[in-house]
Design an enzyme around this catalytic site. Structure first.
Site, PDB file in Angstrom:
ATOM      1  N   GLU A 169     -11.526  55.322 -27.298  1.00 19.90           N
ATOM      2  CA  GLU A 169     -11.766  53.975 -27.809  1.00 19.90           C
ATOM      3  C   GLU A 169     -13.154  53.551 -27.576  1.00 19.90           C
ATOM      4  O   GLU A 169     -13.071  52.220 -26.675  1.00 19.90           O
ATOM      5  CB  GLU A 169     -10.727  52.985 -27.399  1.00 19.90           C
ATOM      6  CG  GLU A 169      -9.213  53.817 -27.877  1.00 19.90           C
ATOM      7  CD  GLU A 169      -8.123  52.879 -27.618  1.00 19.90           C
ATOM      8  OE1 GLU A 169      -8.195  51.707 -27.261  1.00 19.90           O
ATOM      9  OE2 GLU A 169      -6.926  53.002 -27.925  1.00 19.90           O
ATOM     10  N   HIS A 408       9.071  50.542 -31.754  1.00 20.60           N
ATOM     11  CA  HIS A 408       7.951  50.403 -30.862  1.00 20.60           C
ATOM     12  C   HIS A 408       8.296  51.051 -29.562  1.00 20.60           C
ATOM     13  O   HIS A 408       8.994  50.778 -29.082  1.00 20.60           O
ATOM     14  CB  HIS A 408       7.389  49.156 -30.778  1.00 20.60           C
ATOM     15  CG  HIS A 408       5.819  49.136 -30.080  1.00 20.60           C
ATOM     16  ND1 HIS A 408       5.581  48.429 -28.636  1.00 20.60           N
ATOM     17  CD2 HIS A 408       4.756  50.206 -30.184  1.00 20.60           C
ATOM     18  CE1 HIS A 408       4.363  48.729 -28.369  1.00 20.60           C
ATOM     19  NE2 HIS A 408       3.870  49.731 -29.329  1.00 20.60           N
ATOM     20  N   HIS A 409       7.492  52.197 -29.158  1.00 18.11           N
ATOM     21  CA  HIS A 409       7.724  52.720 -27.930  1.00 18.11           C
ATOM     22  C   HIS A 409       6.620  52.842 -27.167  1.00 18.11           C
ATOM     23  O   HIS A 409       5.850  53.895 -27.262  1.00 18.11           O
ATOM     24  CB  HIS A 409       8.145  54.214 -28.294  1.00 18.11           C
ATOM     25  CG  HIS A 409       9.649  54.628 -28.730  1.00 18.11           C
ATOM     26  ND1 HIS A 409       9.918  55.850 -29.349  1.00 18.11           N
ATOM     27  CD2 HIS A 409      10.493  53.675 -28.887  1.00 18.11           C
ATOM     28  CE1 HIS A 409      11.053  55.610 -29.738  1.00 18.11           C
ATOM     29  NE2 HIS A 409      11.520  54.471 -29.520  1.00 18.11           N
ATOM     30  N   GLU A 410       6.393  51.757 -26.419  1.00 19.25           N
ATOM     31  CA  GLU A 410       5.011  51.697 -25.579  1.00 19.25           C
ATOM     32  C   GLU A 410       5.514  52.333 -24.207  1.00 19.25           C
ATOM     33  O   GLU A 410       6.702  52.052 -23.622  1.00 19.25           O
ATOM     34  CB  GLU A 410       4.480  50.510 -25.233  1.00 19.25           C
ATOM     35  CG  GLU A 410       3.636  50.094 -24.221  1.00 19.25           C
ATOM     36  CD  GLU A 410       2.218  50.857 -24.456  1.00 19.25           C
ATOM     37  OE1 GLU A 410       1.470  50.842 -25.490  1.00 19.25           O
ATOM     38  OE2 GLU A 410       1.982  51.740 -23.563  1.00 19.25           O
ATOM     39  N   HIS A 478      -0.379  55.864 -30.445  1.00 12.81           N
ATOM     40  CA  HIS A 478      -1.639  55.317 -30.061  1.00 12.81           C
ATOM     41  C   HIS A 478      -2.104  55.522 -28.748  1.00 12.81           C
ATOM     42  O   HIS A 478      -1.094  55.887 -27.958  1.00 12.81           O
ATOM     43  CB  HIS A 478      -1.565  53.749 -30.084  1.00 12.81           C
ATOM     44  CG  HIS A 478      -1.603  53.080 -31.498  1.00 12.81           C
ATOM     45  ND1 HIS A 478      -2.410  51.787 -31.718  1.00 12.81           N
ATOM     46  CD2 HIS A 478      -1.280  53.548 -32.547  1.00 12.81           C
ATOM     47  CE1 HIS A 478      -2.415  51.507 -33.095  1.00 12.81           C
ATOM     48  NE2 HIS A 478      -1.625  52.341 -33.500  1.00 12.81           N
ATOM     49  N   GLU A 497      -3.840  56.554 -33.622  1.00 15.46           N
ATOM     50  CA  GLU A 497      -5.095  55.623 -33.486  1.00 15.46           C
ATOM     51  C   GLU A 497      -6.114  56.582 -32.960  1.00 15.46           C
ATOM     52  O   GLU A 497      -6.962  57.095 -33.700  1.00 15.46           O
ATOM     53  CB  GLU A 497      -4.567  54.722 -32.391  1.00 15.46           C
ATOM     54  CG  GLU A 497      -5.535  53.527 -32.154  1.00 15.46           C
ATOM     55  CD  GLU A 497      -5.452  52.686 -31.034  1.00 15.46           C
ATOM     56  OE1 GLU A 497      -5.649  51.502 -31.218  1.00 15.46           O
ATOM     57  OE2 GLU A 497      -5.124  53.200 -30.128  1.00 15.46           O
ATOM     58  N   GLU A 503      -8.287  46.380 -33.630  1.00 16.73           N
ATOM     59  CA  GLU A 503      -7.625  45.704 -32.235  1.00 16.73           C
ATOM     60  C   GLU A 503      -8.781  45.063 -31.519  1.00 16.73           C
ATOM     61  O   GLU A 503      -8.788  43.966 -30.788  1.00 16.73           O
ATOM     62  CB  GLU A 503      -6.617  45.810 -31.643  1.00 16.73           C
ATOM     63  CG  GLU A 503      -6.951  47.462 -30.763  1.00 16.73           C
ATOM     64  CD  GLU A 503      -5.850  48.088 -30.167  1.00 16.73           C
ATOM     65  OE1 GLU A 503      -4.781  47.864 -30.710  1.00 16.73           O
ATOM     66  OE2 GLU A 503      -6.220  48.921 -29.208  1.00 16.73           O
TER      67      GLU A 503
HETATM   68  C1  NOJ Z   1      -2.550  49.589 -27.614  1.00 18.04           C
HETATM   69  C2  NOJ Z   1      -2.262  49.766 -28.944  1.00 18.04           C
HETATM   70  O1  NOJ Z   1      -3.392  50.226 -29.738  1.00 18.04           O
HETATM   71  C3  NOJ Z   1      -1.899  48.264 -29.641  1.00 18.04           C
HETATM   72  O2  NOJ Z   1      -1.790  48.651 -31.079  1.00 18.04           O
HETATM   73  C4  NOJ Z   1      -0.595  47.840 -28.966  1.00 18.04           C
HETATM   74  O3  NOJ Z   1      -0.073  46.685 -29.534  1.00 18.04           O
HETATM   75  C5  NOJ Z   1      -0.928  47.913 -27.419  1.00 18.04           C
HETATM   76  N1  NOJ Z   1      -1.261  49.054 -26.994  1.00 18.04           N
HETATM   77  C6  NOJ Z   1       0.703  47.559 -26.823  1.00 18.04           C
HETATM   78  O4  NOJ Z   1       1.455  48.528 -26.820  1.00 18.04           O
HETATM   79 CA    CA Z   2      -5.320  51.245 -28.703  1.00 22.57          CA
END
Ligand code: NOJ
Ligand code: CA
Length: 698
Positions: A169, A408-410, A478, A497, A503
């Site tokens: 990034e 969404h899976h963070e 991502h 991503e 963002e």
């Molecule tokens: C980074 C991701 O690129 C973004 O899209 C997301 O909102 C945040 N992480 C939180 O998961």
């Molecule tokens: Ca990101």
């Protein structure tokens, strides 16, 4: 038989050590030989001009003699291949796959071990991989270093990002090879330089241009059970050497014969459009492994997402985590939780009204209070909603409106935790009818010491795509490693991503206007990107007058990105209330297709501009996107791609006469004209601007 074999062996050793092979068009020629001490070497020329000077190939192994020298060529095998195929989703309906192949069978005489090098010569470049056939003397082994050289012939212009094993990034640096140096980077890039200890380590894909106008791109394809390749630079010698991303104890790859390395690719052309249009990286991957692909659908979506990035809402229920407060705990707790039942219904209504396919909701599940920066192994369980997110009610409501919910899976980097919960998470998605998920890998990887780009993590991302396929679901990752064409094999891996997305414009110094003119030459070669275009409120001061951040494009360029940045998964990233302010411009986002019958790259120059026209699948409409960097640009486009003897209504969304990404970004005009395939369209792109056009047959 044995005698015959050894006679044959001597014969081939003597005759085969320098066989050249050309691309089908004969523009590209590969020379391969073993040196006097048995080192495999290659060089490449384009239209008779040397592009890659003699470069050595080899592998260093842990606790075993290296596979670098002492080789003899014992045989070669050639074939010509023409194998067109149809991607499930893509830029074109049929992908041509035409190349000449040569395999050099190498024996390391002293150790009796075998290693082959397979080359595929396409019209737009060369690919090669190492093959380790099944053999007694090389069974299980550990690669401690891959020594693949790319010796270039001049001090080319390059577009590079630093060799961070954890992230891509970054903004691109445009310099000569001799000026590559991480210590000169702007450290205030909006991201910490995470794991860069070496000033001369950069990432691939590496896009270059020679002073005499030849475009060269070094990348890789089909990274499967292997780490990502970064590049070490000797700036004054114009030399790049592979660096494999290590695991926690410094080993690179654990392999068992029979095994392959990924393909190392060198694209070459004197026309930049050949590079962006190339399907070489996809072609080098295995064909689709999913039998019934009917569940794989392109998607245009909106989401509860930008609200958090601009600081209007929070991911967490208690209201303390926006993009900026996550990093600075002293900031005053913000506003309110974004992912509520009520807000989600508002997005579903908006999506249904304007013809979107899906709605993503971030911050729906327990864990966001302390997800970032704590290094906790167990943060999310991926199944427990916050009390104000009624998952059943939302599922029913979305279904009644014909909208697909995107999960969404963070993982917050805790990969072992994600793998433990994955089947439960997928069962939950199945229960509530979510066909797709966005995953995220923010932060350091847990287990500790692993990098995002290491072999273990590559296997993880690929495994997740496979597991999602088992459940007939789609995935968009991502912060994963950048893709290398695996979406040919698992087309449910819709997008990733893995580069600096839109963002960054919300909360950092952002992406300079040239950024989106480079991505098609780098990141996008490996597969679609979830860039999240479509921001209309360009300046963040609309949310808070003290904010200086802004998107580094005009509004019209945000529209054009839907065409120039290919992805079958496209987010209209701005807030519904912002789209309602500009309904005429929003119409383009509503209209634009996301899956294509055909794509024509009309103009391209890395770092400067790109113009592409695409025809929708199953329809007659064409869409055109043209973008420029910080410089205004006038150009004329022949519309000869349109069907002959037909009239089209062209709706043109362009920068106004006074538009400018910095001072007047939201100023645009829309006009409608009649055109045919004989027409010439004059485009007038302002600084950091763009034009989007839709063509409808009359
Ligand atoms: C980074 C991701 O690129 C973004 O899209 C997301 O909102 C945040 N992480 C939180 O998961
Ligand atoms: Ca990101």
């Amino acid at each position: 038989m044995k005698l015959f074999f050894s006679i044959l062996l001597i014969f081939v050793i003597n005759t085969l050590h320098s066989q050249n092979i050309q691309s089908p068009s004969k523009n590209i020629e590969l020379q391969f030989s073993v040196s006097n001490d048995g080192k495999p070497t290659y060089s490449i020329s384009f239209k008779g001009k040397n592009i890659v000077k003699q470069s050595t190939l080899g592998m260093q192994l842990k606790e075993m003699p290296a596979l670098e020298s002492g080789f003899s060529i014992i045989n070669t095998e050639t074939k010509s291949v023409n194998e067109p195929w149809k991607p499930v989703l893509g830029e074109v309906a049929v992908i041509q796959n035409i190349y000449n192949q040569i395999t050099y069978f190498l024996d390391q005489i002293e150790t009796g071990r075998k290693m082959n090098v397979i080359f595929k010569i396409y019209d737009e470049g060369v690919a090669f991989r190492y093959e380790f056939p099944r053999q007694e003397k090389l069974n299980y082994f550990i690669i401690s270093d891959e020594k693949t050289q790319f010796n270039l012939t001049g001090n080319h212009k390059t577009f590079w990002i630093p060799g961070d094993f954890d992230s891509q990034e970054y903004v691109y640096n445009e310099t000569k090879i001799s000026e590559i140096d991480n210590s000169k980077l702007d450290m205030n890039n909006g991201i910490a330089l995470k794991s860069i200890k070496d000033n001369y380590r950069i990432q691939s894909p590496l896009m270059m241009k020679s002073t005499d106008g030849i475009y060269i791109n070094i990348f890789e394809a089909a990274v499967v059970n292997y780490p990502i390749m970064h590049l070490n630079v000797l700036p004054n010698e114009f030399q790049f050497t592979s660096i494999l991303v290590p695991n926690a104890i410094g080993n690179k790859a654990y392999l068992q014969t029979p095994a392959f390395s990924p393909w190392r690719t060198i694209m070459i052309s004197d026309d930049a459009r050949d590079i962006v249009a190339s399907k070489m990286i996809l072609n080098l991957n295995e064909p689709c492994k999913i039998e019934d692909t009917s569940f794989i659908k392109p998607m245009k979506y909106i989401g509860i997402w930008w609200e958090m990035h601009v600081g209007k809402a929070t991911w967490d229920y208690t209201g303390s985590q926006t993009a900026s407060t996550a990093q600075n705990k002293d900031l005053k707790p913000a506003v309110k939780h974004g992912a509520t039942t009520e807000n989600t219904k508002r997005y579903i209504d908006f999506a249904a009204k304007h013809g979107f396919d899906g709605v993503l909701v971030e911050g729906w599940n327990v864990g966001w209070e302390d997800w970032f920066g704590y290094g906790k192994e167990y943060v999310f369980d991926f199944i427990t909603p916050y009390p104000d997110f009624n998952i059943q009610e939302i599922a029913d409501y979305a279904k009644s409106k014909g909208i697909k919910m995107i999960m969404h899976h963070e993982t917050s980097g805790s990969v072992a935790n994600y793998e433990r919960h994955l089947d439960r998470a997928l069962n939950l998605m199945e229960k509530y009818g979510y066909p797709a998920a966005k995953s995220g890998y923010v932060g350091k990887i847990i287990p500790r010491g692993e990098y995002h780009d290491g072999q273990t993590m590559v296997n993880h991302y690929n495994f997740v795509a496979q597991r999602f396929a088992d459940y007939k679901m789609m995935i968009n990752s991502h912060e994963s490693s950048r893709p290398t064409g695996y979406s040919r094999t698992y087309p449910n891996y819709l997008a990733a991503e893995a580069a600096r997305g839109n963002e960054f414009n919300a909360w950092s110094n952002g992406n300079p206007p040239m950024h989106e003119t480079i991505l098609p030459f780098t990141r996008l070669l490996g597969g679609p990107m979830d860039y999240t275009p479509g921001i209309f409120e360009i300046k963040m001061s609309v949310y808070d007058s003290s904010k200086k951040e802004q998107v580094h494009t005009t509004l019209a360029k945000q529209l054009a990105l839907f065409v120039t940045m290919y992805s079958p998964l496209q987010m209209a990233a701005d807030l519904p209330e912002n789209y309602e302010k500009y309904p005429d411009a929003f119409q383009f986002i509503k209209d634009v297709a996301v899956d294509w019958q055909d794509s024509k790259y009309l103009e391209a120059e890395p770092g400067d501009y790109i113009t592409v026209a695409r025809k929708e699948k199953n329809g007659e409409r064409w869409f055109l996107g043209a973008i420029t960097d910080e410089n205004a640009r006038k150009t004329e486009i022949k519309l000869d791609f349109l069907s002959p003897n037909k009239k089209y209504k062209a709706t043109i969304y362009q920068d106004s006469k006074t538009a400018d990404w910095k001072n007047n970004p939201i100023s645009y005009e829309i006009k409608t004209i009649e055109v045919s395939n004989k027409s010439i369209l004059k485009l007038n792109l302002k600084n950091g601007g763009g034009t989007a056009v839709s063509f409808e047959m009359k």
